[in-house]
Scaffold this motif. Structure first.
Motif, PDB file in Angstrom:
ATOM      1  N   ASP A 106      63.603  53.234  99.865  1.00  0.00           N
ATOM      2  CA  ASP A 106      61.410  53.555 101.220  1.00  0.00           C
ATOM      3  C   ASP A 106      60.414  53.618 100.802  1.00  0.00           C
ATOM      4  OD1 ASP A 106      62.325  55.328  99.586  1.00  0.00           O
ATOM      5  OD2 ASP A 106      60.872  57.480 100.365  1.00  0.00           O
ATOM      6  N   GLN A 107      60.188  53.288  99.590  1.00  0.00           N
ATOM      7  CA  GLN A 107      58.451  53.145  98.862  1.00  0.00           C
ATOM      8  C   GLN A 107      58.494  51.469  99.138  1.00  0.00           C
ATOM      9  OE1 GLN A 107      59.439  54.321  94.607  1.00  0.00           O
ATOM     10  NE2 GLN A 107      58.472  55.900  95.068  1.00  0.00           N
ATOM     11  N   TRP A 108      59.616  50.590  99.116  1.00  0.00           N
ATOM     12  CA  TRP A 108      59.711  49.581  99.223  1.00  0.00           C
ATOM     13  C   TRP A 108      58.909  49.103 100.499  1.00  0.00           C
ATOM     14  CZ3 TRP A 108      65.279  47.932  98.296  1.00  0.00           C
ATOM     15  CH2 TRP A 108      65.497  48.255  96.776  1.00  0.00           C
ATOM     16  N   SER A 109      59.588  50.358 101.865  1.00  0.00           N
ATOM     17  CA  SER A 109      58.840  49.694 103.408  1.00  0.00           C
ATOM     18  C   SER A 109      58.082  50.558 103.126  1.00  0.00           C
ATOM     19  CB  SER A 109      60.415  50.900 104.084  1.00  0.00           C
ATOM     20  OG  SER A 109      61.551  50.417 103.912  1.00  0.00           O
ATOM     21  N   LEU A 110      57.254  51.114 102.755  1.00  0.00           N
ATOM     22  CA  LEU A 110      55.986  51.407 103.191  1.00  0.00           C
ATOM     23  C   LEU A 110      55.407  50.921 102.591  1.00  0.00           C
ATOM     24  CD1 LEU A 110      56.283  55.854 102.184  1.00  0.00           C
ATOM     25  CD2 LEU A 110      55.423  54.450 104.326  1.00  0.00           C
ATOM     26  N   VAL A 111      55.515  50.025 101.717  1.00  0.00           N
ATOM     27  CA  VAL A 111      54.418  48.592 100.470  1.00  0.00           C
ATOM     28  C   VAL A 111      54.157  47.740 101.304  1.00  0.00           C
ATOM     29  CG1 VAL A 111      54.252  46.948  98.971  1.00  0.00           C
ATOM     30  CG2 VAL A 111      54.786  49.946  98.027  1.00  0.00           C
ATOM     31  N   PHE A 112      55.624  47.393 101.816  1.00  0.00           N
ATOM     32  CA  PHE A 112      55.386  46.137 102.648  1.00  0.00           C
ATOM     33  C   PHE A 112      55.055  46.400 103.896  1.00  0.00           C
ATOM     34  CE2 PHE A 112      60.265  45.255 101.026  1.00  0.00           C
ATOM     35  CZ  PHE A 112      59.629  43.863  99.695  1.00  0.00           C
ATOM     36  N   GLU A 113      54.974  48.174 104.464  1.00  0.00           N
ATOM     37  CA  GLU A 113      53.518  47.691 105.451  1.00  0.00           C
ATOM     38  C   GLU A 113      52.723  47.535 105.424  1.00  0.00           C
ATOM     39  OE1 GLU A 113      53.685  52.089 108.587  1.00  0.00           O
ATOM     40  OE2 GLU A 113      55.430  50.852 107.989  1.00  0.00           O
ATOM     41  N   ALA A 114      52.028  48.074 104.333  1.00  0.00           N
ATOM     42  CA  ALA A 114      51.127  48.385 103.969  1.00  0.00           C
ATOM     43  C   ALA A 114      50.645  46.615 103.833  1.00  0.00           C
ATOM     44  CB  ALA A 114      50.804  49.736 103.211  1.00  0.00           C
ATOM     45  N   GLU A 115      51.587  46.053 103.081  1.00  0.00           N
ATOM     46  CA  GLU A 115      51.135  44.198 102.724  1.00  0.00           C
ATOM     47  C   GLU A 115      50.606  44.446 103.708  1.00  0.00           C
ATOM     48  OE1 GLU A 115      52.688  41.275  99.589  1.00  0.00           O
ATOM     49  OE2 GLU A 115      53.423  42.902 100.190  1.00  0.00           O
ATOM     50  N   ARG A 116      51.055  44.068 105.000  1.00  0.00           N
ATOM     51  CA  ARG A 116      51.502  42.967 105.993  1.00  0.00           C
ATOM     52  C   ARG A 116      50.407  43.755 106.880  1.00  0.00           C
ATOM     53  NH1 ARG A 116      56.904  43.683 106.782  1.00  0.00           N
ATOM     54  NH2 ARG A 116      56.898  45.496 107.954  1.00  0.00           N
ATOM     55  N   SER A 117      49.882  44.989 106.964  1.00  0.00           N
ATOM     56  CA  SER A 117      48.699  45.253 107.444  1.00  0.00           C
ATOM     57  C   SER A 117      47.303  45.077 106.824  1.00  0.00           C
ATOM     58  CB  SER A 117      48.502  46.978 107.705  1.00  0.00           C
ATOM     59  OG  SER A 117      47.623  47.298 107.686  1.00  0.00           O
ATOM     60  N   ILE A 118      47.611  45.520 105.307  1.00  0.00           N
ATOM     61  CA  ILE A 118      46.225  44.475 104.959  1.00  0.00           C
ATOM     62  C   ILE A 118      45.820  42.771 104.912  1.00  0.00           C
ATOM     63  CG2 ILE A 118      45.268  44.049 102.210  1.00  0.00           C
ATOM     64  CD1 ILE A 118      46.779  46.932 101.730  1.00  0.00           C
ATOM     65  N   GLU A 119      47.268  42.369 104.479  1.00  0.00           N
ATOM     66  CA  GLU A 119      47.311  40.382 104.716  1.00  0.00           C
ATOM     67  C   GLU A 119      46.595  41.182 106.346  1.00  0.00           C
ATOM     68  OE1 GLU A 119      50.586  37.581 104.115  1.00  0.00           O
ATOM     69  OE2 GLU A 119      50.787  39.649 104.889  1.00  0.00           O
ATOM     70  N   ALA A 120      46.884  40.929 107.235  1.00  0.00           N
ATOM     71  CA  ALA A 120      45.820  41.050 108.437  1.00  0.00           C
ATOM     72  C   ALA A 120      44.704  41.109 108.104  1.00  0.00           C
ATOM     73  CB  ALA A 120      46.534  41.967 109.663  1.00  0.00           C
ATOM     74  N   THR A 121      44.435  42.230 108.114  1.00  0.00           N
ATOM     75  CA  THR A 121      42.324  42.654 107.512  1.00  0.00           C
ATOM     76  C   THR A 121      42.222  41.578 106.723  1.00  0.00           C
ATOM     77  OG1 THR A 121      43.446  45.315 107.817  1.00  0.00           O
ATOM     78  CG2 THR A 121      41.295  44.609 107.142  1.00  0.00           C
ATOM     79  N   VAL A 122      42.539  41.015 105.860  1.00  0.00           N
ATOM     80  CA  VAL A 122      42.089  39.890 104.880  1.00  0.00           C
ATOM     81  C   VAL A 122      42.110  38.720 105.799  1.00  0.00           C
ATOM     82  CG1 VAL A 122      42.228  38.648 103.244  1.00  0.00           C
ATOM     83  CG2 VAL A 122      42.238  40.894 102.895  1.00  0.00           C
ATOM     84  N   ALA A 123      43.024  38.600 106.441  1.00  0.00           N
ATOM     85  CA  ALA A 123      42.731  36.770 107.132  1.00  0.00           C
ATOM     86  C   ALA A 123      41.278  37.212 108.303  1.00  0.00           C
ATOM     87  CB  ALA A 123      44.119  36.653 107.753  1.00  0.00           C
ATOM     88  N   ALA A 124      41.504  38.554 109.086  1.00  0.00           N
ATOM     89  CA  ALA A 124      40.986  38.588 110.066  1.00  0.00           C
ATOM     90  C   ALA A 124      38.785  38.715 109.451  1.00  0.00           C
ATOM     91  CB  ALA A 124      41.110  40.556 111.068  1.00  0.00           C
ATOM     92  N   ALA A 125      38.841  39.168 108.614  1.00  0.00           N
ATOM     93  CA  ALA A 125      37.619  38.870 107.912  1.00  0.00           C
ATOM     94  C   ALA A 125      37.724  37.460 106.922  1.00  0.00           C
ATOM     95  CB  ALA A 125      37.922  40.615 106.977  1.00  0.00           C
ATOM     96  N   GLY A 126      38.736  36.600 107.232  1.00  0.00           N
ATOM     97  CA  GLY A 126      38.404  35.687 106.514  1.00  0.00           C
ATOM     98  C   GLY A 126      37.596  35.942 104.476  1.00  0.00           C
ATOM     99  N   VAL A 127      37.675  37.298 103.907  1.00  0.00           N
ATOM    100  CA  VAL A 127      37.408  37.379 103.289  1.00  0.00           C
ATOM    101  C   VAL A 127      38.442  36.278 101.343  1.00  0.00           C
ATOM    102  CG1 VAL A 127      36.308  38.642 103.335  1.00  0.00           C
ATOM    103  CG2 VAL A 127      38.309  39.733 103.042  1.00  0.00           C
ATOM    104  N   GLY A 128      39.678  35.865 101.963  1.00  0.00           N
ATOM    105  CA  GLY A 128      40.819  35.392 101.334  1.00  0.00           C
ATOM    106  C   GLY A 128      42.136  35.653 101.232  1.00  0.00           C
TER     107      GLY A 128
END
Length: 114
Positions: A32-54
């Motif tokens: 269940d911890q893995w699921s939370l990490v993977f979900e957060a990572e996907r969300s953070i990844e999309a936000t970072v890509a949209a902002a163009g910061v890395g």
């Protein structure tokens, strides 16, 4: 004859945001911890890509913790974009290291407790 006043590197040094979260359970945490990490990572990844910061470069589970890695030209800007998603993860203790350059013994870094 040189065209520039200063000899600058062709590309700026890569900076990093490295987030560490303590997990419960065994060495790799619980599913269940893995699921939370993977979900957060996907969300953070999309936000970072949209902002163009890395880019978010993935994670590493082991030793009772998970580490999330991200890289870009400006660690402070990258962290500002990532911070809400990182703080939303419930695992504590947790901290982030902002690394201002390539991984060397003498590179400047800053540690932020989440």
């Amino acid at each position: 004859m040189q065209d520039a006043l200063f000899d600058l590197p062709a590309t700026p040094p890569e900076q990093a945001v490295i987030a560490r979260f303590q997990l419960g359970g065994e060495d790799l945490g619980e599913p269940d911890q893995w699921s939370l990490v993977f979900e957060a990572e996907r969300s953070i990844e999309a936000t970072v890509a949209a902002a163009g910061v890395g880019e978010v470069d993935g994670n590493e589970f082991g030793g009772g913790e998970v580490v999330i890695f991200a890289y870009g030209p400006d660690a402070d800007a990258l962290y500002r974009v990532m911070e809400p998603g990182l703080r939303a993860l419930p695992f504590r203790p947790a901290h982030v290291v902002l690394r201002y350059g390539e991984p060397d013994d003498d590179v400047m870094s800053k540690r932020i407790v989440l």
